[in-house]
Design a protein around this motif. Structure first.
Motif, PDB file in Angstrom:
ATOM      1  N   ARG A  52       0.843  -1.205   0.000  1.00  0.00           N
ATOM      2  CA  ARG A  52       0.000   0.000   0.000  1.00  0.00           C
ATOM      3  C   ARG A  52       0.878   1.254   0.000  1.00  0.00           C
ATOM      4  O   ARG A  52       0.644   2.198  -0.765  1.00  0.00           O
ATOM      5  CB  ARG A  52      -0.922   0.000   1.226  1.00  0.00           C
ATOM      6  CG  ARG A  52      -1.871   1.201   1.283  1.00  0.00           C
ATOM      7  CD  ARG A  52      -2.651   1.243   2.591  1.00  0.00           C
ATOM      8  NE  ARG A  52      -1.825   1.625   3.729  1.00  0.00           N
ATOM      9  CZ  ARG A  52      -1.407   2.872   4.004  1.00  0.00           C
ATOM     10  NH1 ARG A  52      -1.711   3.864   3.186  1.00  0.00           N
ATOM     11  NH2 ARG A  52      -0.678   3.122   5.072  1.00  0.00           N
ATOM     12  N   LEU A  53       1.896   1.255   0.829  1.00  0.00           N
ATOM     13  CA  LEU A  53       2.788   2.411   0.923  1.00  0.00           C
ATOM     14  C   LEU A  53       3.623   2.576  -0.350  1.00  0.00           C
ATOM     15  O   LEU A  53       3.803   3.698  -0.836  1.00  0.00           O
ATOM     16  CB  LEU A  53       3.683   2.278   2.158  1.00  0.00           C
ATOM     17  CG  LEU A  53       2.938   2.389   3.484  1.00  0.00           C
ATOM     18  CD1 LEU A  53       3.783   1.861   4.632  1.00  0.00           C
ATOM     19  CD2 LEU A  53       2.497   3.825   3.739  1.00  0.00           C
ATOM     20  N   LEU A  54       4.123   1.484  -0.895  1.00  0.00           N
ATOM     21  CA  LEU A  54       4.880   1.562  -2.148  1.00  0.00           C
ATOM     22  C   LEU A  54       4.011   2.115  -3.267  1.00  0.00           C
ATOM     23  O   LEU A  54       4.427   3.005  -4.015  1.00  0.00           O
ATOM     24  CB  LEU A  54       5.423   0.180  -2.530  1.00  0.00           C
ATOM     25  CG  LEU A  54       6.568  -0.347  -1.672  1.00  0.00           C
ATOM     26  CD1 LEU A  54       6.792  -1.826  -1.935  1.00  0.00           C
ATOM     27  CD2 LEU A  54       7.838   0.456  -1.905  1.00  0.00           C
ATOM     28  N   ASP A  55       2.795   1.597  -3.386  1.00  0.00           N
ATOM     29  CA  ASP A  55       1.879   2.055  -4.441  1.00  0.00           C
ATOM     30  C   ASP A  55       1.527   3.527  -4.291  1.00  0.00           C
ATOM     31  O   ASP A  55       1.217   4.201  -5.276  1.00  0.00           O
ATOM     32  CB  ASP A  55       0.602   1.213  -4.453  1.00  0.00           C
ATOM     33  CG  ASP A  55       0.836  -0.213  -4.913  1.00  0.00           C
ATOM     34  OD1 ASP A  55       1.906  -0.512  -5.492  1.00  0.00           O
ATOM     35  OD2 ASP A  55      -0.058  -1.051  -4.670  1.00  0.00           O
ATOM     36  N   ALA A  56       1.571   4.024  -3.056  1.00  0.00           N
ATOM     37  CA  ALA A  56       1.280   5.436  -2.789  1.00  0.00           C
ATOM     38  C   ALA A  56       2.510   6.325  -2.971  1.00  0.00           C
ATOM     39  O   ALA A  56       2.448   7.532  -2.731  1.00  0.00           O
ATOM     40  CB  ALA A  56       0.735   5.592  -1.366  1.00  0.00           C
ATOM     41  N   GLY A  57       3.632   5.732  -3.393  1.00  0.00           N
ATOM     42  CA  GLY A  57       4.852   6.525  -3.595  1.00  0.00           C
ATOM     43  C   GLY A  57       5.568   6.855  -2.304  1.00  0.00           C
ATOM     44  O   GLY A  57       6.269   7.863  -2.218  1.00  0.00           O
ATOM     45  N   MET A  58       5.435   5.984  -1.300  1.00  0.00           N
ATOM     46  CA  MET A  58       6.048   6.229   0.004  1.00  0.00           C
ATOM     47  C   MET A  58       6.976   5.070   0.399  1.00  0.00           C
ATOM     48  O   MET A  58       6.769   4.400   1.405  1.00  0.00           O
ATOM     49  CB  MET A  58       4.963   6.455   1.056  1.00  0.00           C
ATOM     50  CG  MET A  58       4.085   7.642   0.718  1.00  0.00           C
ATOM     51  SD  MET A  58       2.956   8.210   2.018  1.00  0.00           S
ATOM     52  CE  MET A  58       2.194   6.740   2.606  1.00  0.00           C
ATOM     53  N   PRO A  59       8.041   4.845  -0.397  1.00  0.00           N
ATOM     54  CA  PRO A  59       8.927   3.718  -0.101  1.00  0.00           C
ATOM     55  C   PRO A  59       9.678   3.857   1.211  1.00  0.00           C
ATOM     56  O   PRO A  59      10.003   2.853   1.845  1.00  0.00           O
ATOM     57  CB  PRO A  59       9.879   3.679  -1.302  1.00  0.00           C
ATOM     58  CG  PRO A  59       9.870   5.079  -1.826  1.00  0.00           C
ATOM     59  CD  PRO A  59       8.477   5.580  -1.588  1.00  0.00           C
ATOM     60  N   ALA A  94      16.681   6.668  -4.981  1.00  0.00           N
ATOM     61  CA  ALA A  94      16.569   6.913  -6.423  1.00  0.00           C
ATOM     62  C   ALA A  94      15.544   8.005  -6.696  1.00  0.00           C
ATOM     63  O   ALA A  94      15.770   8.894  -7.522  1.00  0.00           O
ATOM     64  CB  ALA A  94      16.196   5.618  -7.146  1.00  0.00           C
ATOM     65  N   ALA A  95      14.411   7.972  -6.002  1.00  0.00           N
ATOM     66  CA  ALA A  95      13.363   8.984  -6.199  1.00  0.00           C
ATOM     67  C   ALA A  95      13.795  10.358  -5.683  1.00  0.00           C
ATOM     68  O   ALA A  95      13.324  11.378  -6.175  1.00  0.00           O
ATOM     69  CB  ALA A  95      12.067   8.541  -5.512  1.00  0.00           C
ATOM     70  N   ARG A  96      14.691  10.378  -4.714  1.00  0.00           N
ATOM     71  CA  ARG A  96      15.223  11.652  -4.204  1.00  0.00           C
ATOM     72  C   ARG A  96      16.312  12.215  -5.114  1.00  0.00           C
ATOM     73  O   ARG A  96      16.810  13.308  -4.877  1.00  0.00           O
ATOM     74  CB  ARG A  96      15.813  11.453  -2.809  1.00  0.00           C
ATOM     75  CG  ARG A  96      14.818  11.226  -1.705  1.00  0.00           C
ATOM     76  CD  ARG A  96      15.568  10.991  -0.408  1.00  0.00           C
ATOM     77  NE  ARG A  96      14.704  10.839   0.736  1.00  0.00           N
ATOM     78  CZ  ARG A  96      15.146  10.571   1.962  1.00  0.00           C
ATOM     79  NH1 ARG A  96      16.453  10.439   2.186  1.00  0.00           N
ATOM     80  NH2 ARG A  96      14.296  10.444   2.956  1.00  0.00           N
ATOM     81  N   GLY A  97      16.725  11.445  -6.120  1.00  0.00           N
ATOM     82  CA  GLY A  97      17.763  11.900  -7.041  1.00  0.00           C
ATOM     83  C   GLY A  97      19.163  11.454  -6.658  1.00  0.00           C
ATOM     84  O   GLY A  97      20.136  11.868  -7.273  1.00  0.00           O
ATOM     85  N   ASN A  98      19.297  10.592  -5.667  1.00  0.00           N
ATOM     86  CA  ASN A  98      20.596  10.085  -5.247  1.00  0.00           C
ATOM     87  C   ASN A  98      20.878   8.802  -6.028  1.00  0.00           C
ATOM     88  O   ASN A  98      20.582   7.700  -5.564  1.00  0.00           O
ATOM     89  CB  ASN A  98      20.589   9.817  -3.734  1.00  0.00           C
ATOM     90  CG  ASN A  98      21.883   9.197  -3.234  1.00  0.00           C
ATOM     91  OD1 ASN A  98      22.800   8.914  -3.996  1.00  0.00           O
ATOM     92  ND2 ASN A  98      21.944   8.965  -1.938  1.00  0.00           N
ATOM     93  N   ALA A  99      21.445   8.949  -7.218  1.00  0.00           N
ATOM     94  CA  ALA A  99      21.667   7.809  -8.107  1.00  0.00           C
ATOM     95  C   ALA A  99      22.640   6.802  -7.511  1.00  0.00           C
ATOM     96  O   ALA A  99      22.397   5.591  -7.567  1.00  0.00           O
ATOM     97  CB  ALA A  99      22.181   8.290  -9.462  1.00  0.00           C
ATOM     98  N   ASP A 147       9.915   8.242 -10.413  1.00  0.00           N
ATOM     99  CA  ASP A 147       8.660   8.502  -9.714  1.00  0.00           C
ATOM    100  C   ASP A 147       8.403   7.268  -8.849  1.00  0.00           C
ATOM    101  O   ASP A 147       8.169   6.180  -9.382  1.00  0.00           O
ATOM    102  CB  ASP A 147       7.536   8.700 -10.730  1.00  0.00           C
ATOM    103  CG  ASP A 147       6.183   8.920 -10.087  1.00  0.00           C
ATOM    104  OD1 ASP A 147       5.780   8.106  -9.224  1.00  0.00           O
ATOM    105  OD2 ASP A 147       5.510   9.887 -10.461  1.00  0.00           O
ATOM    106  N   ALA A 148       8.465   7.435  -7.526  1.00  0.00           N
ATOM    107  CA  ALA A 148       8.397   6.291  -6.616  1.00  0.00           C
ATOM    108  C   ALA A 148       7.110   5.485  -6.779  1.00  0.00           C
ATOM    109  O   ALA A 148       7.142   4.253  -6.718  1.00  0.00           O
ATOM    110  CB  ALA A 148       8.560   6.749  -5.168  1.00  0.00           C
ATOM    111  N   ALA A 149       5.988   6.137  -6.997  1.00  0.00           N
ATOM    112  CA  ALA A 149       4.726   5.409  -7.147  1.00  0.00           C
ATOM    113  C   ALA A 149       4.692   4.642  -8.467  1.00  0.00           C
ATOM    114  O   ALA A 149       4.286   3.480  -8.509  1.00  0.00           O
ATOM    115  CB  ALA A 149       3.531   6.364  -7.062  1.00  0.00           C
ATOM    116  N   ARG A 150       5.142   5.282  -9.529  1.00  0.00           N
ATOM    117  CA  ARG A 150       5.114   4.625 -10.838  1.00  0.00           C
ATOM    118  C   ARG A 150       6.109   3.467 -10.902  1.00  0.00           C
ATOM    119  O   ARG A 150       5.884   2.483 -11.595  1.00  0.00           O
ATOM    120  CB  ARG A 150       5.402   5.649 -11.932  1.00  0.00           C
ATOM    121  CG  ARG A 150       5.039   5.147 -13.319  1.00  0.00           C
ATOM    122  CD  ARG A 150       5.152   6.209 -14.395  1.00  0.00           C
ATOM    123  NE  ARG A 150       6.512   6.704 -14.512  1.00  0.00           N
ATOM    124  CZ  ARG A 150       6.866   7.979 -14.334  1.00  0.00           C
ATOM    125  NH1 ARG A 150       5.976   8.892 -14.037  1.00  0.00           N
ATOM    126  NH2 ARG A 150       8.117   8.352 -14.453  1.00  0.00           N
TER     127      ARG A 150
END
Length: 159
Positions: A52-59, A94-99, A147-150
């Protein structure tokens, strides 16, 4: 007293609100409700809440759910939960831009879950390993912003 935020037991714990990726926001800002620490859930409940949290973009918040399972569950299940927590943190970075950090944690998490016998608790281990390594490669190659949710993985095998 040094003025640091403390929890009920006196441990240092920031009271600053956080966004969906776990970044601290200014005091008084609206943030995402934080996950309670130390919640004991069944493996099924852990997977359901984390998905649920991953799907909401909250890893970042999903990682806290996995961490609870890792710390409260049986020792033989710890590698699975630790690896899943690392995958969630890798997606967070990754979503924060820290490759660099994102790719490193995605690969570490993939290696951690790869040897889990037979997809414990119905977790799609091969699918997660493929997802993590593919995303790590894209992030390192300077691909588009994550995009964490996508990009959220599916944790369980399709029924």
């Amino acid at each position: 007293m040094n003025g640091r935020d403390r929890d009920g037991t006196g441990r240092a714990r920031s009271a600053r609100p956080r966004d969906g990726l776990g970044r601290p926001l200014p005091y008084g800002a609206s943030g995402v409700e934080r996950q309670a620490e130390g919640v004991v859930r069944s493996p099924r409940e852990t997977l359901r809440e984390a998905q649920r949290l991953l799907d909401a973009g909250m890893p970042f918040h999903a990682h806290e759910v996995f961490e609870d399972a890792w710390k409260s569950g049986p020792e033989e299940a710890a590698p699975l939960w630790r690896g899943l927590a690392q995958l969630a943190v890798g997606l967070t970075h990754a979503a924060r831009g820290n490759a660099v950090g994102g790719a490193r944690l995605l690969r570490r998490g993939a290696a951690g879950v790869e040897d889990v016998a037979g997809g414990a608790y119905g977790v799609d281990v091969p699918g997660l390993v493929r997802w993590a390594r593919e995303l790590a490669g894209r992030v390192e190659a300077g691909g588009p912003a994550v995009d964490a949710a996508r990009e959220a993985p599916k944790l369980e095998l399709e029924a």
